[in-house]
Design a protein around this motif. Structure first.
Motif, PDB file in Angstrom:
ATOM      1  N   SER A 183      -9.664   8.308   1.394  1.00  0.00           N
ATOM      2  CA  SER A 183      -9.902   9.787   1.783  1.00  0.00           C
ATOM      3  C   SER A 183     -10.362   9.753   3.126  1.00  0.00           C
ATOM      4  O   SER A 183     -10.537  10.414   4.090  1.00  0.00           O
ATOM      5  CB  SER A 183     -10.537  10.605   0.668  1.00  0.00           C
ATOM      6  N   HIS A 184     -11.554   8.570   3.160  1.00  0.00           N
ATOM      7  CA  HIS A 184     -12.364   8.303   4.516  1.00  0.00           C
ATOM      8  C   HIS A 184     -11.440   8.033   5.508  1.00  0.00           C
ATOM      9  O   HIS A 184     -11.719   8.516   6.707  1.00  0.00           O
ATOM     10  CB  HIS A 184     -13.452   7.218   4.071  1.00  0.00           C
ATOM     11  N   ILE A 185     -10.424   7.090   5.300  1.00  0.00           N
ATOM     12  CA  ILE A 185      -9.362   6.801   6.369  1.00  0.00           C
ATOM     13  C   ILE A 185      -8.455   8.054   6.818  1.00  0.00           C
ATOM     14  O   ILE A 185      -8.340   8.275   7.768  1.00  0.00           O
ATOM     15  CB  ILE A 185      -8.871   5.502   5.884  1.00  0.00           C
ATOM     16  N   LEU A 186      -8.053   8.624   5.653  1.00  0.00           N
ATOM     17  CA  LEU A 186      -7.154   9.627   5.859  1.00  0.00           C
ATOM     18  C   LEU A 186      -7.786  10.909   6.779  1.00  0.00           C
ATOM     19  O   LEU A 186      -7.201  11.538   7.558  1.00  0.00           O
ATOM     20  CB  LEU A 186      -6.681  10.162   4.539  1.00  0.00           C
ATOM     21  N   SER A 187      -9.091  10.929   6.480  1.00  0.00           N
ATOM     22  CA  SER A 187      -9.907  12.185   7.340  1.00  0.00           C
ATOM     23  C   SER A 187      -9.746  11.866   8.838  1.00  0.00           C
ATOM     24  O   SER A 187      -9.928  12.857   9.725  1.00  0.00           O
ATOM     25  CB  SER A 187     -11.182  12.335   6.877  1.00  0.00           C
ATOM     26  N   GLN A 188      -9.487  10.681   9.402  1.00  0.00           N
ATOM     27  CA  GLN A 188      -9.333  10.470  10.785  1.00  0.00           C
ATOM     28  C   GLN A 188      -7.987  10.832  11.342  1.00  0.00           C
ATOM     29  O   GLN A 188      -7.627  10.649  12.571  1.00  0.00           O
ATOM     30  CB  GLN A 188      -9.529   8.683  10.992  1.00  0.00           C
ATOM     31  N   THR A 189      -6.993  11.225  10.376  1.00  0.00           N
ATOM     32  CA  THR A 189      -5.658  11.700  10.916  1.00  0.00           C
ATOM     33  C   THR A 189      -5.471  13.283  10.782  1.00  0.00           C
ATOM     34  O   THR A 189      -6.281  13.961  10.254  1.00  0.00           O
ATOM     35  CB  THR A 189      -4.587  10.817  10.013  1.00  0.00           C
ATOM     36  N   ALA A 199      -5.384   1.621   5.648  1.00  0.00           N
ATOM     37  CA  ALA A 199      -5.065   2.146   7.158  1.00  0.00           C
ATOM     38  C   ALA A 199      -3.766   1.787   7.493  1.00  0.00           C
ATOM     39  O   ALA A 199      -3.266   2.420   8.510  1.00  0.00           O
ATOM     40  CB  ALA A 199      -6.370   1.662   7.946  1.00  0.00           C
ATOM     41  N   HIS A 200      -3.292   0.499   7.394  1.00  0.00           N
ATOM     42  CA  HIS A 200      -1.757   0.184   7.986  1.00  0.00           C
ATOM     43  C   HIS A 200      -0.972   1.123   7.519  1.00  0.00           C
ATOM     44  O   HIS A 200      -0.047   1.454   8.279  1.00  0.00           O
ATOM     45  CB  HIS A 200      -1.659  -1.317   7.777  1.00  0.00           C
ATOM     46  N   GLU A 201      -0.868   1.548   6.155  1.00  0.00           N
ATOM     47  CA  GLU A 201      -0.095   2.075   5.409  1.00  0.00           C
ATOM     48  C   GLU A 201       0.117   3.777   6.006  1.00  0.00           C
ATOM     49  O   GLU A 201       0.927   4.410   6.082  1.00  0.00           O
ATOM     50  CB  GLU A 201      -0.250   2.145   3.919  1.00  0.00           C
ATOM     51  N   ILE A 203      -2.642   1.286  15.183  1.00  0.00           N
ATOM     52  CA  ILE A 203      -3.471   2.355  14.819  1.00  0.00           C
ATOM     53  C   ILE A 203      -4.269   2.518  13.935  1.00  0.00           C
ATOM     54  O   ILE A 203      -5.312   3.119  13.667  1.00  0.00           O
ATOM     55  CB  ILE A 203      -2.014   3.562  14.711  1.00  0.00           C
ATOM     56  N   GLY A 204      -3.664   1.690  12.664  1.00  0.00           N
ATOM     57  CA  GLY A 204      -4.459   1.662  11.550  1.00  0.00           C
ATOM     58  C   GLY A 204      -5.763   0.817  11.771  1.00  0.00           C
ATOM     59  O   GLY A 204      -6.870   1.208  11.024  1.00  0.00           O
ATOM     60  N   MET A 205      -5.823   0.033  12.566  1.00  0.00           N
ATOM     61  CA  MET A 205      -7.107  -0.727  12.815  1.00  0.00           C
ATOM     62  C   MET A 205      -8.224   0.505  13.401  1.00  0.00           C
ATOM     63  O   MET A 205      -9.316   0.595  13.219  1.00  0.00           O
ATOM     64  CB  MET A 205      -6.918  -1.880  13.854  1.00  0.00           C
TER      65      MET A 205
END
Length: 479
Positions: free
Chosen positions: A79-85, A132-134, A205-207
């Motif tokens: 969720s932390h990563i998804l929040s960046q999208t 993040a990659h996925e 982009i994942g990075m």
């Protein structure tokens, strides 16, 4: 027979055969593109329907680990990563009980990680790099764009190929080879060729996503090296893997990109990740009692909890309690400790003690699904069905695809013999479990039976019929 390792067309293990030129001396870019709907691209509603279809198919064909604590721990990072999208709420994040290092994503926001990935990672940042990659594959709508490139092959067909490939990787070598020699293998090979640039885009982009979420971008490059070492030890790989290896160029690009970004420190000792990894290893059968006993002798808290879990699996609640008494001296407030303690007490039929072990933590942390599901389980055993139902429905309203929640609802309905509409509710909750685990036909049969029993209650019968109609419509999607 040795298992065949399969690279998914949009999975992490799909790789590049050649490198494009990249300007590594430029200033890091954080204006990550979000590919929205465009001409010829599937609308988001259709993608979500496909994501849910594959979600059910994955549950049907693959050994999905149903464990709320692990799911919640991974979802927190996710969720932390998804929040960046700009992506909407995902269909789900699944953990597959497979020792291979792999992950995949499909349209609509279905993400899955193999247990082997968790078991092989050295810290949570490496897992975050895979996530993040996925996520980048989905945010850039790679499947939809692939459909445009392959006229005549629907997006659902590509998703079906992905599931077929993953299933084949679970099979005996001969069976897996037979699957991949079919027409699906041919299209998969074309799709791999097309997706090389998509893999590079997902890396780049994942990075950026993981960095903005606070994770160390060096860990993505680190885990590429872990993957490279893992595949180099395998004696047999399918042809399409050999033609698309995890190249040194791709690993070098990841390292150079990470070096451009400001330093993010990774904790050298992450006890919570150690707990996650060893607990996952026990659940996936990748840890031995001898290994764990050796670590327990050194007062390793993660190993103590993992060994408790193993003893619970074996039904040895006395040994589990003895270990919990030792672990209590280090940390008695960790959520997994509380869950395991409750499991031991329930296993010993000490219902009142089990309630006391979990109640206060569940009430203080009402958003913690794992603790509250364990509390609901104890309430069901204590015949406090009304309170258990309130807890379960709260989480199922947030995620109606939650198989663990529906299983507890079914357990409650079976146990509450005095409930009005008991037989109807048993059938309804069983149908939801069947449906979300891919047994669509049985789910519809269960609901039709419930509808017949509920014929004298117009409102209840109408509600059931509406759900039947919805299931039948969604079932028409074919993989």
């Amino acid at each position: 027979m040795k298992k065949i390792l399969l690279a998914c067309s949009l999975g992490l293990c799909t790789s590049l055969a050649q490198a494009q030129s990249v300007d590594f001396n430029s200033t890091p870019q954080f204006d990550v593109p979000e590919i929205g709907s465009g001409v010829g691209l599937l609308d988001q509603q259709k993608e979500r329907a496909i994501g849910e279809k594959v979600y059910r198919e994955v549950h049907k064909q693959l050994p999905v680990t149903q464990n709320p604590w692990i799911e919640d721990r991974l979802t927190l990072v996710f969720s932390h990563i998804l929040s960046q999208t700009q992506l909407s709420q995902p269909v789900g994040l699944l953990l597959i009980n497979d020792a291979q290092i792999n992950a995949f994503a499909v349209p609509g926001g279905l993400f899955a990680l193999n247990a082997g990935l968790i078991n092989s990672a050295r810290n949570m940042d490496e897992v975050a790099g895979v996530m993040a990659h996925e996520i980048a594959h989905v945010s850039q709508r790679h499947y939809s764009r692939s459909q445009e490139a392959f006229k005549g092959q629907g997006l659902l067909s590509l998703a079906g190929i992905l599931v077929g490939a993953i299933v084949a990787s679970q099979a005996d070598g001969d069976v897996g080879a037979a699957v991949m020699m079919g027409s699906q293998a041919a299209l998969m090979d074309k799709q791999l060729t097309y997706s090389r640039n998509q893999e590079r885009e997902a890396d780049r982009i994942g990075m950026q996503y993981m960095y903005r979420a606070g994770f160390n971008p060096q860990s993505m490059a680190d885990f590429f090296e872990v993957m490279h070492r893992a595949t180099s030890r395998v004696s047999f790989l399918p042809d399409f893997w050999l033609t698309h290896p995890l190249t040194t160029e791709r690993m070098s690009e990841a390292r150079l990109r990470a070096n451009q970004l400001p330093v993010v420190k990774t904790s050298l000792v992450d006890q919570d990740f150690e707990i996650l990894r060893w607990y996952s290893r026990v659940l996936s059968g990748q840890a031995t009692e001898l290994q764990l006993n050796s670590m327990v002798a050194q007062k390793n808290y993660a190993a103590e909890l993992a060994l408790v879990s193993l003893h619970i699996q074996q039904g040895d609640f006395s040994a589990a309690q003895k270990l919990l008494d030792e672990a209590h001296k280090q940390n008695a407030t960790h959520a997994l400790f509380i869950i395991l303690q409750t499991d031991v007490l329930l296993g010993q039929n000490k219902i009142s003690d089990a309630l006391n072990a979990v109640r206060s933590s569940a009430i203080v942390m009402p958003e913690n699904r794992a603790l509250n599901y364990k509390y609901a389980e104890a309430l069901i055993r204590n015949k406090d069905y009304a309170q258990a139902q309130i807890i379960l429905q709260r989480f199922l309203q947030l995620n109606p695809r939650d198989v663990s929640g529906w299983r507890l609802m079914l357990q409650m309905a079976n146990a509450d013999r005095d409930a009005t509409f008991r037989s109807i509710n048993v059938l309804r909750y069983r149908a939801e479990v069947e449906y979300w685990t891919g047994n669509e036909e049985n789910a519809i049969k269960s609901l039709l039976q419930a509808e017949r029993i509920a014929k004298d209650s117009k409102s209840l019968s109408a509600t059931i019929k509406q759900r039947v109609d919805q299931m039948q419509k969604e079932r028409m999607l074919k993989i």
